[in-house]
Design an enzyme around this catalytic site. Structure first.
Site, PDB file in Angstrom:
ATOM      1  N   SER A 113      -4.005   3.812   4.044  1.00 18.69           N
ATOM      2  CA  SER A 113      -5.436   2.954   4.878  1.00 18.69           C
ATOM      3  C   SER A 113      -6.398   2.571   3.148  1.00 18.69           C
ATOM      4  O   SER A 113      -6.607   1.315   3.713  1.00 18.69           O
ATOM      5  CB  SER A 113      -6.302   4.042   6.015  1.00 18.69           C
ATOM      6  OG  SER A 113      -6.876   5.239   4.586  1.00 18.69           O
ATOM      7  N   TYR A 114      -5.940   3.399   2.611  1.00 23.27           N
ATOM      8  CA  TYR A 114      -6.543   2.903   1.356  1.00 23.27           C
ATOM      9  C   TYR A 114      -6.370   1.931   0.080  1.00 23.27           C
ATOM     10  O   TYR A 114      -6.779   1.176   0.025  1.00 23.27           O
ATOM     11  CB  TYR A 114      -7.374   3.376  -0.164  1.00 23.27           C
ATOM     12  CG  TYR A 114      -7.633   3.619  -0.839  1.00 23.27           C
ATOM     13  CD1 TYR A 114      -8.626   3.562  -0.931  1.00 23.27           C
ATOM     14  CD2 TYR A 114      -6.663   3.836  -1.875  1.00 23.27           C
ATOM     15  CE1 TYR A 114      -9.311   3.812  -2.852  1.00 23.27           C
ATOM     16  CE2 TYR A 114      -7.383   4.298  -3.588  1.00 23.27           C
ATOM     17  CZ  TYR A 114      -8.523   3.508  -3.617  1.00 23.27           C
ATOM     18  OH  TYR A 114      -9.625   3.647  -4.726  1.00 23.27           O
TER      19      TYR A 114
END
Length: 251
Positions: free
Chosen positions: A153-154
């Site tokens: 996600s990052y």
């Protein structure tokens, strides 16, 4: 004259860590800074320290996930100071999870605090930066460039920021606005906490850094930010600057 004398700068996520390091480097070079952060206590303490160098600097407490309020913050700053010269999009929150365990909530957190604020702040700042031929500094990460495990996600949000930065560089360049990225490895409180919990993994990471150390928040990351925010970088745009001790060598 100092490199940022008379400049007005917005820095997000600047109550601590890399953001505070950059803000400190900015005020020492003559800038007045507006630090934006969710952490009110840390923000108030940091702004007291910064005001020793730049008395007019201010702190604005804000939740950057409230996207409908971001344009108003930019307007508030421009109205107060009469202009805006520099925008630094540093803030970002995320959770580490494998692809198998990542949820929609993980993506929402990362994009809502990282990618979308970067986009909306750039959009809102554009009219003011046209007037000053200003600078934008966004933040990416080796996690996205390398595809680090447990960082989906990052990494995705950071690479989206890199893509948006390249588009902005092309669209904003004709107005004299420079848009660049810093991708750092730095001695931030979060990284130090992680290193203490994962000493073997940390030592392995350190061994892969040619300079064999983490970047200092103010003197390493902050000074590169000063360069990108100053006229010294007027002919650089759309670039990812790896401030990571040589860990990643882009081609």
């Amino acid at each position: 004259m100092k490199k940022l004398e008379g400049k007005i700068a917005i820095l997000t996520g600047a109550a601590g860590g890399i953001g505070k390091g950059m803000a400190t480097a900015f005020v020492k070079e003559g800038a007045t800074v507006v630090i934006i952060d969710l952490n009110e206590e840390a923000g108030k303490q940091t702004i007291k320290e910064l005001q020793e160098y730049a008395p007019e600097s201010i702190f604005i407490q804000a939740n950057l996930a409230e996207h409908d309020k971001l344009a108003g913050i930019v307007k508030q700053v421009a109205d107060k100071f009469g202009k805006l010269d520099i925008l630094v999009n540093n803030a970002h929150a995320s959770r580490m999870n494998s692809i198998a365990e990542t949820t929609q909530a993980d993506f929402d957190l990362s994009f809502n605090t990282g990618f979308y604020p970067t986009f909306y702040f750039m959009q809102a700042a554009l009219p003011y930066l046209k007037e000053t031929q200003g600078k934008i500094i966004n933040f990416a990460s080796g996690a996205g460039i390398n595809g680090d495990v447990n960082q989906i996600s990052y990494a995705a949000a950071k690479e989206a920021i890199r893509a948006a930065t390249r588009v902005a560089a092309n669209e904003f360049g004709p107005f004299g606005i420079n848009v660049n990225i810093i991708a750092p490895i730095a001695k931030s409180p979060g990284l130090i906490e992680w290193a203490e919990k994962n000493p073997e993994y940390y030592q392995g990471m350190l061994a892969k850094i040619p300079m064999r150390r983490l970047g200092e928040l103010e003197s390493d990351i902050g000074r590169v930010a000063v360069f990108l925010a100053s006229e010294d970088s007027d002919y650089i745009t759309g670039q990812t600057i790896m401030v990571d001790g040589g860990s990643i060598k882009l081609r």
